[in-house]
Design an enzyme around this catalytic site. Structure first.
Site, short mmCIF file in Angstrom:
data_model
loop_
_atom_site.label_atom_id
_atom_site.label_comp_id
_atom_site.label_asym_id
_atom_site.label_seq_id
_atom_site.Cartn_x
_atom_site.Cartn_y
_atom_site.Cartn_z
NE ARG A 234 30.54 -14.86 -0.91
CZ ARG A 234 29.98 -15.40 -2.00
NH1 ARG A 234 30.66 -16.28 -2.72
NH2 ARG A 234 28.75 -15.06 -2.37
CD GLU A 263 38.85 -13.61 -5.12
OE1 GLU A 263 38.06 -13.05 -5.91
OE2 GLU A 263 38.61 -14.71 -4.60
CG HIS A 282 35.95 -15.66 -7.52
ND1 HIS A 282 35.89 -14.73 -6.51
CD2 HIS A 282 34.76 -16.31 -7.48
CE1 HIS A 282 34.72 -14.81 -5.89
NE2 HIS A 282 34.02 -15.76 -6.47
#
Length: 322
Positions: A234, A263, A282
């Site tokens: 995370r 993000e 990601h």
């Protein structure tokens, strides 16, 4: 007829969900809901929801009295009010283990890429340089220490793969008192001790109030200047600006990140200008196999709950939000 609504989904196909619904004789509808009002409108009369990012709040749940289950694409359930759902008799489901192999593969790939200087060598070779000066000194993996923070499914898989490559593996997890048999020989350390010992510090913890900015200016200062950070968990576990500061001043050697706090990372961010930083968008969870499994199991959870059965993956009311 039982009806399930996909509230939102940015995937290019929902074929696995459609196949599962057709086999169960369930009506499946895809929507594009970004807020509470849109979810309520799209899901009117639904027995079950499959959710990606849409907010499932107490207000949404109150507006959908016939709802039996909310199934999320993924592990985290932070956009779902789990306690409110349970209070209203609505099951909440996730897919907690669909990407364990894939994320651990990615963590290892990022670590090895950084330790061998591969991105920097690639860039210099494209510029006509055929020497190793830019990445000296490089060291073999055997005899180096790979630190794993968090011994959940992904952390254990990462530790197993690091050991197979010859690393000495050490680990930290505040709720683990003994390493599993598959990792016998792995030393459990305090967080302070693992900071000072690891050549690679790989993070695999959920984002909770206790883990937010687990790596900050203070904890980063206790790492060695030749160590690197890998984060495939995370983004909020690492203070992005403190990490960039540590790399720029030589406090640590570098970082490999699949996730960051906010993000997408702005193109102007200084991390992009650091040669000893490896970034991916990601995507650690992704493989064709994990993608299909995620979608199929999210649908199966929603189908089971909508039909009054017990789904495979039910999130308890007291579960930490990740």
């Amino acid at each position: 007829m039982v009806r399930i609504v996909i509230t939102d989904c940015d995937h290019d196909t929902i074929e696995p969900e459609q196949l599962a619904a057709a086999e169960a004789g369930i009506d499946l509808v895809r929507a594009d809901s970004a807020d509470e009002d849109a979810v309520i409108e799209a899901a009117a009369g639904a027995d079950g929801l499959i959710v990606q990012y849409a907010p499932i709040t107490a207000a949404v749940l109150d507006a959908l009295p016939g709802l039996k289950v909310v199934s999320r694409y993924g592990v985290g359930v932070d956009t779902i009010d789990v306690d409110a759902a349970h209070a209203r008799g609505v099951l909440v489901c996730n897919v907690p283990d669909y990407g364990s192999e894939d994320v651990s593969d990615h963590a290892i790939a990022l670590a090895l890429s950084l330790l061998r200087g591969i991105p920097r060598l690639d860039r210099r070779m494209r510029q006509g340089s055929y020497d190793v000066a830019a990445v000296k000194p490089l060291h073999r993996f055997r005899g180096r220490t790979f630190g794993v923070v968090g011994l959940g499914r992904i952390g254990r898989a990462t530790a197993r793969k690091a050991r197979a490559l010859g690393f000495e593996v050490v680990a930290h997890d505040p709720v683990v008192e003994e390493v599993p048999a598959s990792l016998r020989g792995t030393e459990l350390l305090s967080f302070e001790d693992i900071l000072g010992r690891a050549d690679v510090l790989s993070l695999h913890v959920p984002l909770t109030p206790a883990t937010r900015h687990l790596l900050n200016s203070g904890t980063l200062s206790r790492m060695r200047p030749d160590s690197v950070v890998v984060n495939t968990g995370r983004g909020g576990v690492v203070d992005t600006e403190a990490l960039a500061d540590a790399i720029e001043r030589g406090g640590i050697l570098g970082a490999a990140l699949d996730v960051v706090e906010n993000e997408p990372l702005p193109p102007s961010h200084r991390l992009f200008g650091l040669s000893n930083v490896v970034l991916t968008p990601h995507t650690g969870w992704y493989s064709e196999e994990s993608f299909t499994e995620l979608k199929r199991r999210a649908a199966e959870n929603a189908i089971a709950g909508s039909l009054g059965r017990t789904p495979r993956d039910v999130v308890p009311a007291a579960a930490p939000r990740t």
